[in-house]
Design a protein around this motif. Structure first.
Motif, PDB file in Angstrom:
ATOM      1  N   ASN A   3       0.832  -1.198   0.000  1.00 16.77           N
ATOM      2  CA  ASN A   3       0.000   0.000   0.000  1.00 16.77           C
ATOM      3  C   ASN A   3       0.868   1.250   0.000  1.00 16.77           C
ATOM      4  O   ASN A   3       1.931   1.282   0.621  1.00 16.77           O
ATOM      5  N   LYS A   4       0.397   2.288  -0.670  1.00 17.03           N
ATOM      6  CA  LYS A   4       1.029   3.604  -0.689  1.00 17.03           C
ATOM      7  C   LYS A   4       2.487   3.577  -1.145  1.00 17.03           C
ATOM      8  O   LYS A   4       3.324   4.296  -0.629  1.00 17.03           O
ATOM      9  N   VAL A   5       2.789   2.736  -2.110  1.00 13.35           N
ATOM     10  CA  VAL A   5       4.124   2.691  -2.716  1.00 13.35           C
ATOM     11  C   VAL A   5       4.199   3.805  -3.745  1.00 13.35           C
ATOM     12  O   VAL A   5       3.243   4.035  -4.481  1.00 13.35           O
ATOM     13  N   ARG A   6       5.338   4.503  -3.801  1.00 10.54           N
ATOM     14  CA  ARG A   6       5.522   5.565  -4.788  1.00 10.54           C
ATOM     15  C   ARG A   6       6.717   5.244  -5.662  1.00 10.54           C
ATOM     16  O   ARG A   6       7.780   4.920  -5.154  1.00 10.54           O
ATOM     17  N   CYS A   7       6.510   5.345  -6.965  1.00  9.93           N
ATOM     18  CA  CYS A   7       7.562   5.034  -7.929  1.00  9.93           C
ATOM     19  C   CYS A   7       7.813   6.242  -8.816  1.00  9.93           C
ATOM     20  O   CYS A   7       6.864   6.846  -9.315  1.00  9.93           O
ATOM     21  N   ASP A  66       4.929  -1.850   2.050  1.00 13.17           N
ATOM     22  CA  ASP A  66       4.061  -0.687   2.245  1.00 13.17           C
ATOM     23  C   ASP A  66       4.886   0.589   2.424  1.00 13.17           C
ATOM     24  O   ASP A  66       5.857   0.619   3.175  1.00 13.17           O
ATOM     25  N   GLY A  67       4.471   1.645   1.737  1.00 13.72           N
ATOM     26  CA  GLY A  67       5.084   2.952   1.919  1.00 13.72           C
ATOM     27  C   GLY A  67       6.482   3.107   1.359  1.00 13.72           C
ATOM     28  O   GLY A  67       7.138   4.115   1.594  1.00 13.72           O
ATOM     29  N   ARG A  95       9.477   3.868  -1.336  1.00 19.69           N
ATOM     30  CA  ARG A  95       9.667   4.857  -2.388  1.00 19.69           C
ATOM     31  C   ARG A  95      10.771   4.379  -3.316  1.00 19.69           C
ATOM     32  O   ARG A  95      11.836   3.981  -2.851  1.00 19.69           O
ATOM     33  N   ARG A 105       7.166   9.350  10.599  1.00 21.75           N
ATOM     34  CA  ARG A 105       6.260   9.949   9.619  1.00 21.75           C
ATOM     35  C   ARG A 105       6.011  11.419   9.918  1.00 21.75           C
ATOM     36  O   ARG A 105       5.966  12.244   9.031  1.00 21.75           O
TER      37      ARG A 105
END
Length: 86
Positions: A8-12, A26-27, A29, A60
């Motif tokens: 969840n909430k992975v950013r690429c 999760d989370g 980057r 966070r």
């Protein structure tokens, strides 16, 4: 090919390549152009070719404060930019 598992909430970033059978926690980057050939634990930042860890998001709240400070700085700088006349 094998399946990639994204948490969840992975950013690429743009141009990230994730090899088959890799799990992204999760989370996490992933920086622009990263080539990920190993599992990425939750909350870590990975960049490069091959991708490797450069940072962990442990706090966070601190991260959000840093982001807000950056956004305020960016807005202040952008006030000095004048639109071009056509």
């Amino acid at each position: 090919g094998g399946h990639v598992q994204l948490g969840n909430k992975v950013r690429c970033g743009v141009g990230v390549l994730i090899k088959p059978f890799v799990k992204i926690g999760d989370g996490a980057r992933l920086g622009m152009g990263a080539v990920v050939n190993r599992d990425v634990p939750a909350g870590e930042v990975w960049v490069g070719n091959p991708a490797e860890e450069i940072s962990k998001f442990k706090n966070r709240r601190l991260r959000m404060v840093e982001l807000e400070e950056y956004q305020v700085e960016w807005l202040e700088r952008s006030k000095d930019v004048r639109p071009r006349e056509i």
